[in-house]
Write a protein that holds these residues in place. Structure first.
Motif, PDB file in Angstrom:
ATOM      1  N   ASN A  53      51.602  56.667  87.502  1.00  0.00           N
ATOM      2  CA  ASN A  53      51.005  55.644  88.355  1.00  0.00           C
ATOM      3  C   ASN A  53      52.006  55.300  89.461  1.00  0.00           C
ATOM      4  O   ASN A  53      52.949  54.549  89.232  1.00  0.00           O
ATOM      5  N   TYR A  54      51.790  55.895  90.645  1.00  0.00           N
ATOM      6  CA  TYR A  54      52.605  55.489  91.788  1.00  0.00           C
ATOM      7  C   TYR A  54      52.235  54.051  92.131  1.00  0.00           C
ATOM      8  O   TYR A  54      51.056  53.724  92.277  1.00  0.00           O
ATOM      9  N   TYR A  55      53.249  53.215  92.278  1.00  0.00           N
ATOM     10  CA  TYR A  55      52.968  51.775  92.348  1.00  0.00           C
ATOM     11  C   TYR A  55      54.050  51.079  93.152  1.00  0.00           C
ATOM     12  O   TYR A  55      55.236  51.375  93.011  1.00  0.00           O
ATOM     13  N   THR A  56      53.647  50.122  93.994  1.00  0.00           N
ATOM     14  CA  THR A  56      54.608  49.320  94.738  1.00  0.00           C
ATOM     15  C   THR A  56      54.033  47.940  95.012  1.00  0.00           C
ATOM     16  O   THR A  56      52.810  47.758  95.000  1.00  0.00           O
ATOM     17  N   ARG A  57      54.935  46.990  95.245  1.00  0.00           N
ATOM     18  CA  ARG A  57      54.519  45.632  95.622  1.00  0.00           C
ATOM     19  C   ARG A  57      55.236  45.249  96.898  1.00  0.00           C
ATOM     20  O   ARG A  57      56.457  45.398  96.995  1.00  0.00           O
ATOM     21  N   HIS A  58      54.475  44.762  97.878  1.00  0.00           N
ATOM     22  CA  HIS A  58      55.034  44.313  99.142  1.00  0.00           C
ATOM     23  C   HIS A  58      54.844  42.804  99.254  1.00  0.00           C
ATOM     24  O   HIS A  58      53.705  42.310  99.200  1.00  0.00           O
ATOM     25  N   ASP A  59      55.948  42.074  99.394  1.00  0.00           N
ATOM     26  CA  ASP A  59      55.918  40.614  99.450  1.00  0.00           C
ATOM     27  C   ASP A  59      56.146  40.128 100.877  1.00  0.00           C
ATOM     28  O   ASP A  59      57.136  40.509 101.514  1.00  0.00           O
ATOM     29  N   PHE A  60      55.260  39.274 101.340  1.00  0.00           N
ATOM     30  CA  PHE A  60      55.418  38.588 102.615  1.00  0.00           C
ATOM     31  C   PHE A  60      55.719  37.127 102.275  1.00  0.00           C
ATOM     32  O   PHE A  60      54.826  36.381 101.867  1.00  0.00           O
ATOM     33  N   GLU A  61      56.995  36.730 102.401  1.00  0.00           N
ATOM     34  CA  GLU A  61      57.441  35.433 101.900  1.00  0.00           C
ATOM     35  C   GLU A  61      57.407  34.354 102.973  1.00  0.00           C
ATOM     36  O   GLU A  61      57.526  34.629 104.165  1.00  0.00           O
ATOM     37  N   GLU A  62      57.231  33.117 102.520  1.00  0.00           N
ATOM     38  CA  GLU A  62      57.226  31.925 103.380  1.00  0.00           C
ATOM     39  C   GLU A  62      56.272  32.090 104.567  1.00  0.00           C
ATOM     40  O   GLU A  62      56.566  31.718 105.703  1.00  0.00           O
ATOM     41  N   VAL A  63      55.111  32.634 104.251  1.00  0.00           N
ATOM     42  CA  VAL A  63      54.038  32.728 105.241  1.00  0.00           C
ATOM     43  C   VAL A  63      53.413  31.342 105.406  1.00  0.00           C
ATOM     44  O   VAL A  63      53.342  30.557 104.449  1.00  0.00           O
ATOM     45  N   ASP A  64      52.968  31.036 106.606  1.00  0.00           N
ATOM     46  CA  ASP A  64      52.267  29.769 106.814  1.00  0.00           C
ATOM     47  C   ASP A  64      51.130  29.663 105.799  1.00  0.00           C
ATOM     48  O   ASP A  64      50.296  30.562 105.677  1.00  0.00           O
ATOM     49  N   ALA A  65      51.113  28.557 105.053  1.00  0.00           N
ATOM     50  CA  ALA A  65      50.158  28.425 103.946  1.00  0.00           C
ATOM     51  C   ALA A  65      48.715  28.488 104.422  1.00  0.00           C
ATOM     52  O   ALA A  65      47.871  29.116 103.770  1.00  0.00           O
ATOM     53  N   ALA A  66      48.409  27.851 105.548  1.00  0.00           N
ATOM     54  CA  ALA A  66      47.036  27.875 106.056  1.00  0.00           C
ATOM     55  C   ALA A  66      46.628  29.294 106.451  1.00  0.00           C
ATOM     56  O   ALA A  66      45.491  29.725 106.203  1.00  0.00           O
ATOM     57  N   ALA A  67      47.574  30.037 107.054  1.00  0.00           N
ATOM     58  CA  ALA A  67      47.276  31.421 107.439  1.00  0.00           C
ATOM     59  C   ALA A  67      47.042  32.286 106.216  1.00  0.00           C
ATOM     60  O   ALA A  67      46.130  33.136 106.193  1.00  0.00           O
ATOM     61  N   ALA A  68      47.853  32.079 105.177  1.00  0.00           N
ATOM     62  CA  ALA A  68      47.691  32.860 103.952  1.00  0.00           C
ATOM     63  C   ALA A  68      46.355  32.553 103.282  1.00  0.00           C
ATOM     64  O   ALA A  68      45.639  33.457 102.831  1.00  0.00           O
ATOM     65  N   ASP A  69      46.011  31.270 103.210  1.00  0.00           N
ATOM     66  CA  ASP A  69      44.716  30.894 102.628  1.00  0.00           C
ATOM     67  C   ASP A  69      43.565  31.477 103.443  1.00  0.00           C
ATOM     68  O   ASP A  69      42.564  31.940 102.880  1.00  0.00           O
ATOM     69  N   GLY A  70      43.701  31.458 104.762  1.00  0.00           N
ATOM     70  CA  GLY A  70      42.660  32.007 105.618  1.00  0.00           C
ATOM     71  C   GLY A  70      42.471  33.494 105.398  1.00  0.00           C
ATOM     72  O   GLY A  70      41.332  34.001 105.375  1.00  0.00           O
ATOM     73  N   LEU A  71      43.569  34.214 105.210  1.00  0.00           N
ATOM     74  CA  LEU A  71      43.487  35.645 104.939  1.00  0.00           C
ATOM     75  C   LEU A  71      42.745  35.912 103.635  1.00  0.00           C
ATOM     76  O   LEU A  71      41.852  36.777 103.573  1.00  0.00           O
ATOM     77  N   MET A  72      43.104  35.176 102.590  1.00  0.00           N
ATOM     78  CA  MET A  72      42.453  35.385 101.290  1.00  0.00           C
ATOM     79  C   MET A  72      40.979  35.007 101.345  1.00  0.00           C
ATOM     80  O   MET A  72      40.124  35.711 100.787  1.00  0.00           O
ATOM     81  N   ASN A  73      40.661  33.904 102.012  1.00  0.00           N
ATOM     82  CA  ASN A  73      39.250  33.497 102.114  1.00  0.00           C
ATOM     83  C   ASN A  73      38.432  34.517 102.884  1.00  0.00           C
ATOM     84  O   ASN A  73      37.268  34.797 102.537  1.00  0.00           O
ATOM     85  N   ALA A  74      39.025  35.085 103.945  1.00  0.00           N
ATOM     86  CA  ALA A  74      38.308  36.095 104.721  1.00  0.00           C
ATOM     87  C   ALA A  74      38.045  37.343 103.882  1.00  0.00           C
ATOM     88  O   ALA A  74      36.970  37.962 103.978  1.00  0.00           O
ATOM     89  N   LEU A  75      39.018  37.713 103.059  1.00  0.00           N
ATOM     90  CA  LEU A  75      38.807  38.856 102.163  1.00  0.00           C
ATOM     91  C   LEU A  75      37.675  38.573 101.172  1.00  0.00           C
ATOM     92  O   LEU A  75      36.823  39.440 100.929  1.00  0.00           O
ATOM     93  N   ARG A  76      37.679  37.382 100.616  1.00  0.00           N
ATOM     94  CA  ARG A  76      36.627  37.043  99.646  1.00  0.00           C
ATOM     95  C   ARG A  76      35.241  37.094 100.284  1.00  0.00           C
ATOM     96  O   ARG A  76      34.269  37.511  99.649  1.00  0.00           O
ATOM     97  N   GLU A  77      35.165  36.691 101.533  1.00  0.00           N
ATOM     98  CA  GLU A  77      33.864  36.704 102.211  1.00  0.00           C
ATOM     99  C   GLU A  77      33.364  38.122 102.451  1.00  0.00           C
ATOM    100  O   GLU A  77      32.156  38.340 102.643  1.00  0.00           O
ATOM    101  N   ARG A  78      34.250  39.111 102.422  1.00  0.00           N
ATOM    102  CA  ARG A  78      33.872  40.501 102.690  1.00  0.00           C
ATOM    103  C   ARG A  78      33.602  41.297 101.416  1.00  0.00           C
ATOM    104  O   ARG A  78      33.220  42.479 101.502  1.00  0.00           O
ATOM    105  N   LEU A  79      33.810  40.708 100.262  1.00  0.00           N
ATOM    106  CA  LEU A  79      33.737  41.470  99.017  1.00  0.00           C
ATOM    107  C   LEU A  79      32.417  42.209  98.848  1.00  0.00           C
ATOM    108  O   LEU A  79      32.386  43.377  98.429  1.00  0.00           O
ATOM    109  N   ALA A  80      31.324  41.550  99.160  1.00  0.00           N
ATOM    110  CA  ALA A  80      30.007  42.156  98.933  1.00  0.00           C
ATOM    111  C   ALA A  80      29.739  43.333  99.867  1.00  0.00           C
ATOM    112  O   ALA A  80      28.960  44.237  99.530  1.00  0.00           O
ATOM    113  N   THR A  81      30.392  43.346 101.012  1.00  0.00           N
ATOM    114  CA  THR A  81      30.100  44.390 102.003  1.00  0.00           C
ATOM    115  C   THR A  81      31.098  45.547 101.973  1.00  0.00           C
ATOM    116  O   THR A  81      30.867  46.579 102.614  1.00  0.00           O
ATOM    117  N   LEU A  82      32.190  45.426 101.250  1.00  0.00           N
ATOM    118  CA  LEU A  82      33.210  46.479 101.255  1.00  0.00           C
ATOM    119  C   LEU A  82      32.790  47.765 100.531  1.00  0.00           C
ATOM    120  O   LEU A  82      33.106  48.861 101.012  1.00  0.00           O
TER     121      LEU A  82
END
Length: 542
Positions: free
Chosen positions: A409-438
């Motif tokens: 299992n080739y595997y890696t984790r990429h961490d983006f630290e101390e991201v603006d919390a509102a921007a991070a939440d917005g990214l996750m919410n946008a992904l959730r809104e696309r789940l049905a269409t992906l």
């Protein structure tokens, strides 16, 4: 005399996956520690006259907080507090002591792998009588209480000498200062083959263990160099420091680069290992061979029967959702279940208590078993030593042989630290809104098979935990996972996990980032990480 002190709530005293973590100056505010500790006690019942276990990783503000907890425990009605000498007690050792002494619970003062010092991080976590982190119904009650608290109770008394072994009175309560290593070392002796490991060292096996100026130093000195006979100097950075000597006590390839470089050099010992601030994480590197935490979990599980404590086999394996599927393949071959849980060791507790799982692990360098209810860094190192002693092969040979048997299992984790919390939440919410269409869409030649927001249905108590990370699966068996971490103290940490299974042994020698290059590029473009966060590269790659 017990003093009742009027207070008002602080915003944001919400325990995360591992308790309450904030910057040291936040904890140093008047009443801040007292409010949270009182909220813990107010959320518990039936502890009058009972034993509380207390200790920490020795980070800055540890000693001051211990004195506060001792005096508040006396005021609350505990009969005894067992505290590690000098305030030192690793997280897995705390779990061990709670379980051995049948204590009511324990308080751990640590921010785990986070940096320490006057401007660093601090944390407080409550563990229940089973030895593990408090489940969500307790942490929810603690948080609710922090929002309504109006007073706390504390004993007026001089500070307790926590550097001398023995018992002293504190009001009507007994404070026992005990050796923080003894009980843990005794437990390890029952799990792994000390004689075989001692013979391994006697036959010329070499090792370097980096304690990272953190809590496992005393444990590693006592067990590795003392009980097992490893050469003096095997343990480096073995004295706990309040600021971890200015270093970041996270055993990954960024903060333990010196160890990695040594193991990749001509002067490499046979095994390199490290543990983190509070001793619950681990890093395993063989001569010329890094072992990813996901692979380490799978390999320990596949070889657990070689250790005396697991000679009868294991009941099941549990892994956190972002952890690679390597352990699943071991479980399938062993004919046992591999449980997939949310991130956070507390989710393994029910499985361990119910006897459904024996070996547990997370991709974030946490591995453990049913011997305690926390991940255990030094235990993982001792298990690897046991495996090496029994198989008489190098780490590299064991790893490559495992891949031949189970696939890689080739595997890696990429961490983006101390991201603006509102921007991070917005990214996750946008992904959730696309789940049905992906599903069905094609990105860079990769077709999405399914996408979801991971939810966990606990098979023991039926509880449901939702919104644990967005998963995107592709038709070739690859996947990308996005989640926000709960262990930071500033902004938000966006973690992106990328994985591809390769069954062909002829393709196992690729460098990980190269093997995953197309998925890595897609992992950033799919949610538009640069556009939403302003980040073009991760802070940490593991």
């Amino acid at each position: 005399m017990i003093r009742v002190v009027a207070t008002t709530p602080f915003e944001g005293q919400k325990p995360g996956t591992s308790g309450l973590r904030k910057k040291v100056p936040v904890f140093q505010q008047p009443h801040y520690v007292e409010n949270f500790v009182q909220a813990i006690f107010d959320s518990l019942e039936g502890f009058a006259g009972q034993t509380l276990v207390l200790g920490g990783d020795g980070r800055y503000f540890n000693r001051e907080a211990i004195q506060t907890v001792l005096k508040m425990a006396a005021a609350a009605g505990f009969g005894r507090v067992a505290v590690g000498k000098g305030g030192i007690l690793s997280t897995p050792a705390t779990s061990c002591v709670i379980r051995k002494r049948k204590a009511f619970g324990g308080i751990i003062l640590s921010a785990s792998h986070n940096a320490g010092g006057p401007q660093g991080d601090f944390g407080i976590k409550y563990n229940i009588g089973a030895g593990g982190p408090a489940p969500e119904h307790i942490t929810d009650a603690i948080f609710a209480r922090t929002k309504t608290i109006s007073e706390y109770r504390i004993l007026e008394a001089p500070d307790v000498d926590i550097d001398t072994l023995g018992e002293v009175g504190l009001g009507e309560m007994v404070v026992e200062v005990f050796d923080p290593v003894a009980d843990y070392a005794e437990l390890m002796r029952t799990l792994v083959d000390f004689d075989a490991i001692r013979a391994l060292f006697q036959n010329g096996f070499t090792m370097r263990f980096d304690a990272m100026h953190a809590v496992t130093g005393p444990y590693a000195h006592a067990i590795l160099e003392g009980m097992l006979g490893a050469a003096p100097g095997t343990v480096v950075n073995g004295t706990p420091e309040p600021d971890f000597a200015g270093h970041h006590p996270d055993p990954n390839l960024v903060y333990a680069k010196d160890l990695y470089d040594l193991l990749m050099s001509d002067a490499a010992p046979d095994l390199g290992a490290a543990s983190d601030g509070d001793g619950d994480r681990n890093l395993i590197i063989g001569r010329g061979q890094f072992v990813t935490p996901s692979d380490s979990l799978a390999m320990i599980a596949a070889n657990a029967h070689l250790a005396p404590g697991y000679s009868g086999g294991i009941a099941g394996i549990a892994r956190s959702m972002p952890t690679s599927g390597a352990a699943d393949r071991v479980a399938e071959k062993l004919g046992i279940t591999c449980y997939e849980t949310p991130t956070g060791w507390k989710f393994f507790g029910n499985l361990l208590d119910a006897g459904l799982a024996t070996i547990c692990g997370e991709e974030s360098a946490g591995t453990g078993s049913n011997h305690v209810r926390e991940k255990d860094g030094l235990w993982a190192v001792l298990m690897w030593l046991n495996i090496l002693a029994a198989r008489r092969e190098s780490v590299a040979d064991i790893v490559r042989g495992h891949w031949v048997t189970y696939g890689r299992n080739y595997y890696t984790r990429h961490d983006f630290e101390e991201v603006d919390a509102a921007a991070a939440d917005g990214l996750m919410n946008a992904l959730r809104e696309r789940l049905a269409t992906l599903p069905g869409q094609v990105f860079s030649g990769l077709t999405v098979e399914k996408a979801d927001d991971f939810s966990y249905h606990d098979p023991v108590d039926g509880s449901v935990t939702t919104k644990q990370g967005v998963r995107v699966f592709f038709t070739d068996g690859s996947r990308i996972v996005y989640r926000l971490s709960g262990t930071g103290t500033a902004g938000a940490t966006l973690r992106v996990y990328i994985e591809r299974f390769e069954p062909d042994a002829g393709r196992h020698a690729q460098e990980t980032q190269a093997a995953l290059a197309d998925l890595v590029a897609l992992s950033r473009s799919l949610p538009d990480i640069p556009g939403r966060t302003g980040r073009t590269e991760p802070d940490v790659i593991t």
